[in-house]
Every structure is written in structure tokens, then in C-alpha cells.
Motif scaffolding. Structure first.
Motif, PDB file in Angstrom:
ATOM      1  N   SER A   1      66.135  50.803  16.606  1.00  9.08           N
ATOM      2  CA  SER A   1      66.601  51.027  17.979  1.00  9.08           C
ATOM      3  C   SER A   1      67.800  50.121  18.187  1.00  9.08           C
ATOM      4  CB  SER A   1      65.502  50.704  18.993  1.00  9.08           C
ATOM      5  OG  SER A   1      65.286  49.308  19.075  1.00  9.08           O
ATOM      6  N   PRO A   2      68.591  50.353  19.239  1.00  6.91           N
ATOM      7  CA  PRO A   2      69.720  49.442  19.486  1.00  6.91           C
ATOM      8  C   PRO A   2      69.280  47.992  19.682  1.00  6.91           C
ATOM      9  CG  PRO A   2      70.007  51.472  20.718  1.00  6.91           C
ATOM     10  CD  PRO A   2      68.618  51.515  20.150  1.00  6.91           C
ATOM     11  N   ASP A   3      68.081  47.789  20.248  1.00  6.02           N
ATOM     12  CA  ASP A   3      67.597  46.427  20.465  1.00  6.02           C
ATOM     13  C   ASP A   3      67.000  45.805  19.202  1.00  6.02           C
ATOM     14  OD1 ASP A   3      68.322  46.495  23.149  1.00  6.02           O
ATOM     15  OD2 ASP A   3      66.424  47.430  23.727  1.00  6.02           O
ATOM     16  N   SER A   4      66.460  46.645  18.317  1.00  8.15           N
ATOM     17  CA  SER A   4      65.865  46.168  17.058  1.00  8.15           C
ATOM     18  C   SER A   4      66.379  47.038  15.916  1.00  8.15           C
ATOM     19  CB  SER A   4      64.335  46.237  17.123  1.00  8.15           C
ATOM     20  OG  SER A   4      63.840  45.429  18.168  1.00  8.15           O
ATOM     21  N   PRO A   5      67.597  46.774  15.458  1.00  8.06           N
ATOM     22  CA  PRO A   5      68.217  47.649  14.444  1.00  8.06           C
ATOM     23  C   PRO A   5      67.700  47.392  13.031  1.00  8.06           C
ATOM     24  CG  PRO A   5      69.720  45.897  15.027  1.00  8.06           C
ATOM     25  CD  PRO A   5      68.516  45.719  15.916  1.00  8.06           C
ATOM     26  N   ASP A   6      66.388  47.611  12.841  1.00  4.74           N
ATOM     27  CA  ASP A   6      65.774  47.387  11.525  1.00  4.74           C
ATOM     28  C   ASP A   6      66.212  48.480  10.552  1.00  4.74           C
ATOM     29  OD1 ASP A   6      63.831  45.074  11.947  1.00  4.74           O
ATOM     30  OD2 ASP A   6      63.288  46.401  13.601  1.00  4.74           O
ATOM     31  N   LEU A   7      66.585  48.077   9.363  1.00  5.45           N
ATOM     32  CA  LEU A   7      67.042  49.012   8.346  1.00  5.45           C
ATOM     33  C   LEU A   7      66.177  48.915   7.093  1.00  5.45           C
ATOM     34  CD1 LEU A   7      70.926  48.648   8.522  1.00  5.45           C
ATOM     35  CD2 LEU A   7      69.510  50.466   9.481  1.00  5.45           C
ATOM     36  N   TYR A   8      66.012  50.050   6.453  1.00  5.32           N
ATOM     37  CA  TYR A   8      65.374  50.140   5.141  1.00  5.32           C
ATOM     38  C   TYR A   8      66.441  50.529   4.117  1.00  5.32           C
ATOM     39  CZ  TYR A   8      60.809  50.117   7.470  1.00  5.32           C
ATOM     40  OH  TYR A   8      59.706  49.771   8.211  1.00  5.32           O
ATOM     41  N   THR A   9      66.100  50.397   2.844  1.00  2.00           N
ATOM     42  CA  THR A   9      66.995  50.819   1.770  1.00  2.00           C
ATOM     43  C   THR A   9      66.272  51.816   0.881  1.00  2.00           C
ATOM     44  OG1 THR A   9      68.131  48.676   1.740  1.00  2.00           O
ATOM     45  CG2 THR A   9      68.407  50.076  -0.182  1.00  2.00           C
ATOM     46  N   LEU A  10      66.874  52.979   0.710  1.00  2.00           N
ATOM     47  CA  LEU A  10      66.376  53.948  -0.253  1.00  2.00           C
ATOM     48  C   LEU A  10      66.991  53.623  -1.608  1.00  2.00           C
ATOM     49  CD1 LEU A  10      64.922  56.640  -0.997  1.00  2.00           C
ATOM     50  CD2 LEU A  10      67.116  57.760  -0.521  1.00  2.00           C
ATOM     51  N   VAL A  11      66.156  53.317  -2.589  1.00  4.79           N
ATOM     52  CA  VAL A  11      66.616  53.034  -3.950  1.00  4.79           C
ATOM     53  C   VAL A  11      66.231  54.214  -4.830  1.00  4.79           C
ATOM     54  CG1 VAL A  11      66.513  51.452  -5.894  1.00  4.79           C
ATOM     55  CG2 VAL A  11      66.293  50.566  -3.565  1.00  4.79           C
ATOM     56  N   GLN A  12      67.233  54.910  -5.359  1.00  2.00           N
ATOM     57  CA  GLN A  12      66.989  56.044  -6.247  1.00  2.00           C
ATOM     58  C   GLN A  12      67.396  55.663  -7.672  1.00  2.00           C
ATOM     59  OE1 GLN A  12      67.892  60.127  -4.481  1.00  2.00           O
ATOM     60  NE2 GLN A  12      69.320  58.823  -3.361  1.00  2.00           N
ATOM     61  N   GLU A  13      66.551  56.027  -8.616  1.00  2.00           N
ATOM     62  CA  GLU A  13      66.844  55.777 -10.024  1.00  2.00           C
ATOM     63  C   GLU A  13      66.699  57.070 -10.815  1.00  2.00           C
ATOM     64  OE1 GLU A  13      64.884  52.419 -11.908  1.00  2.00           O
ATOM     65  OE2 GLU A  13      64.362  51.635  -9.914  1.00  2.00           O
ATOM     66  N   ILE A  14      67.533  57.213 -11.819  1.00  2.00           N
ATOM     67  CA  ILE A  14      67.376  58.262 -12.818  1.00  2.00           C
ATOM     68  C   ILE A  14      67.007  57.573 -14.133  1.00  2.00           C
ATOM     69  CG2 ILE A  14      68.490  60.102 -14.130  1.00  2.00           C
ATOM     70  CD1 ILE A  14      67.985  60.821 -11.232  1.00  2.00           C
ATOM     71  N   ARG A  15      65.860  57.972 -14.684  1.00  2.00           N
ATOM     72  CA  ARG A  15      65.396  57.374 -15.935  1.00  2.00           C
ATOM     73  C   ARG A  15      65.302  58.441 -17.020  1.00  2.00           C
ATOM     74  NH1 ARG A  15      60.391  53.554 -13.693  1.00  2.00           N
ATOM     75  NH2 ARG A  15      61.681  52.172 -12.391  1.00  2.00           N
ATOM     76  N   ILE A  16      65.773  58.100 -18.192  1.00  2.00           N
ATOM     77  CA  ILE A  16      65.676  58.968 -19.367  1.00  2.00           C
ATOM     78  C   ILE A  16      65.000  58.172 -20.470  1.00  2.00           C
ATOM     79  CG2 ILE A  16      66.945  60.261 -21.120  1.00  2.00           C
ATOM     80  CD1 ILE A  16      69.036  60.877 -19.054  1.00  2.00           C
ATOM     81  N   ASP A  17      63.882  58.702 -20.967  1.00  2.00           N
ATOM     82  CA  ASP A  17      63.087  58.013 -21.983  1.00  2.00           C
ATOM     83  C   ASP A  17      62.709  56.598 -21.530  1.00  2.00           C
ATOM     84  OD1 ASP A  17      63.248  60.231 -23.664  1.00  2.00           O
ATOM     85  OD2 ASP A  17      65.122  59.531 -24.566  1.00  2.00           O
ATOM     86  N   GLY A  18      62.420  56.456 -20.236  1.00  2.00           N
ATOM     87  CA  GLY A  18      61.977  55.175 -19.699  1.00  2.00           C
ATOM     88  C   GLY A  18      63.078  54.210 -19.331  1.00  2.00           C
ATOM     89  N   ALA A  19      64.327  54.524 -19.670  1.00  2.00           N
ATOM     90  CA  ALA A  19      65.442  53.620 -19.381  1.00  2.00           C
ATOM     91  C   ALA A  19      66.205  54.120 -18.160  1.00  2.00           C
ATOM     92  CB  ALA A  19      66.383  53.530 -20.578  1.00  2.00           C
ATOM     93  N   THR A  20      66.547  53.210 -17.245  1.00  2.00           N
ATOM     94  CA  THR A  20      67.312  53.560 -16.048  1.00  2.00           C
ATOM     95  C   THR A  20      68.776  53.747 -16.418  1.00  2.00           C
ATOM     96  OG1 THR A  20      65.797  52.343 -14.602  1.00  2.00           O
ATOM     97  CG2 THR A  20      67.999  52.826 -13.749  1.00  2.00           C
ATOM     98  N   VAL A  21      69.304  54.950 -16.151  1.00  2.00           N
ATOM     99  CA  VAL A  21      70.705  55.240 -16.468  1.00  2.00           C
ATOM    100  C   VAL A  21      71.566  55.330 -15.212  1.00  2.00           C
ATOM    101  CG1 VAL A  21      70.119  56.423 -18.617  1.00  2.00           C
ATOM    102  CG2 VAL A  21      70.299  57.746 -16.490  1.00  2.00           C
TER     103      VAL A  21
END
Length: 210
Positions: A175-195
């Protein structure tokens, strides 16, 4: 106005997906790389990208930007030239398309929040790839409050548009009084490794007009 930048890349970086991201150029911009004209962008306020893949080489490269600010062009003085930052982005052949990411919160109550994520996974390699798409919602204190994952096989030279929903219990509503933010973290993994990894900040909220 003219801008010229010499850029030296090692072979491993020059062989990746290479993007040049302009946040804004006022006003008409032409971009050359190693003498080849790659892009003309006419609007002075919008961000745009130039794909340098296959145009950049190992060793020295020359990037040239010409800016043509012809008045009258605006109701006020908007500046001239590279008025916002420029960034070079190096990506793996299998990656999340940066412009494809959309985050919405169709449910935003004190008890429950739903985070709807859509994105496109691109495969610019020469063979089909089995890619795991991991999405996490991270609170301001670093705690992961929701997580989802999917696995998709993306053919060579293709892209897969996908979506998933993540539920957050007792979210901190923006809200304008409580501007709390989250972060979306997206990963692409191939054979278990993050690319590839991409982060998007957002607030859990609803907006209505009455």
C-alpha cells in the motif's frame, strides 16, 4: 550527437546471446556494431534492446550510437542523447526472454496471496533442451515464502510460453503507507545447473476504480 564505445570480449562471452539494453535515448537513435547498422529507434522515452548475437566477435568490437534530436519534439525539454543507462547483457542459449516476464496478483488478502507468473523460455541452441523452470517468491528478509517448478522440453530454435501460480500465506500487502515488496526469482536449470536467473520486484496488491 555521436557515441562510440570499444568493447573487448573473450571468446566464451562473445559466443553467448548478447543484448544491448537502452533504457532511453532522446531522440532518434541509430546503432551500428562493427560497421553494420543494426537498429533504428525513433521514440525518445521508451526502452529498447538490440540483439548483438553473432555480430559481436571475440576481441575488440566497436559500438556506435548516433542521436538525432530535431526540435520541436516535446512540450518540455527532455534532454538529449543517452539520457538513461545502457547495459550489456550476456545470456545462455537457453534463457528466459526478458520482455516476456509478467507478474500479477489476482488474489491479495491478509490471509492469502496468489502470485501469477508468465514467461517464455527460449532455446537458441542447436538441439532440443529439457529445461527446469523454477520460480520462488522471496520476502524482504530473504525468506522464500512460495516456490514452484516445471520441466519443459524446448525444441531447438523455439520458445515455450508457460505460466504458474504461487500461493503466499499471510502476505505483507503493498500500500502507499506500507510499500512492502517481494522478489520473484526465476531460474532455468539444465541437468541440475542454473544457466539463467532473472529477478523481478513486485507488490502483492489489487487496484480498483469505482
Amino acid at each position: 550527437g555521436w557515441y562510440r564505445r570499444h568493447l573487448a570480449l573473450p571468446p566464451a562471452e562473445a559466443s553467448r546471446i548478447v543484448r544491448l539494453n537502452f533504457e532511453a535515448v532522446y531522440m532518434d537513435a541509430d546503432i551500428w556494431v562493427n560497421g553494420e547498422h543494426l537498429k533504428k529507434h525513433r521514440f525518445g522515452y521508451s526502452a529498447f534492446s538490440v540483439d548483438l548475437t553473432g555480430k559481436i566477435r571475440a576481441g575488440d568490437n566497436t559500438i556506435v550510437v548516433r542521436v538525432d534530436h530535431v526540435d520541436p519534439s516535446s512540450r518540455w525539454y527532455a534532454g538529449s542523447g543517452l539520457i538513461r543507462p545502457v547495459a550489456l547483457e550476456l545470456l545462455d542459449p537457453v534463457h528466459i526472454e526478458p520482455e516476456s516476464v509478467f507478474v500479477t496478483t489476482p488474489v491479495a488478502t491478509e490471509d492469502r496471496g496468489v502470485v501469477s507468473v508468465s514467461a517464455a523460455i527460449a532455446n537458441r541452441s542447436g538441439k532440443a533442451q529439457s529445461a527446469q523452470w523454477l520460480a520462488r517468491v522471496v520476502a524482504a528478509n530473504g525468506e522464500t515464502v512460495a516456490e514452484g517448478r516445471q520441466t519443459h522440453t524446448v525444441p531447438a530454435g523455439a520458445r515455450a510460453e508457460r505460466s504458474q501460480e504461487l500461493a503466499v500465506t499471510n502476505p505483507r500487502l503493498w500500500s502507499p503507507d506500507s510499500p512492502d515488496l517481494y522478489t520473484l526469482v526465476q531460474e532455468i536449470r539444465i541437468d541440475g545447473a542454473t544457466v539463467d536467473e532473472r529477478r523481478t520486484r513486485f507488490g502483492i496488491r489489487t487496484i480498483s476504480l469505482d
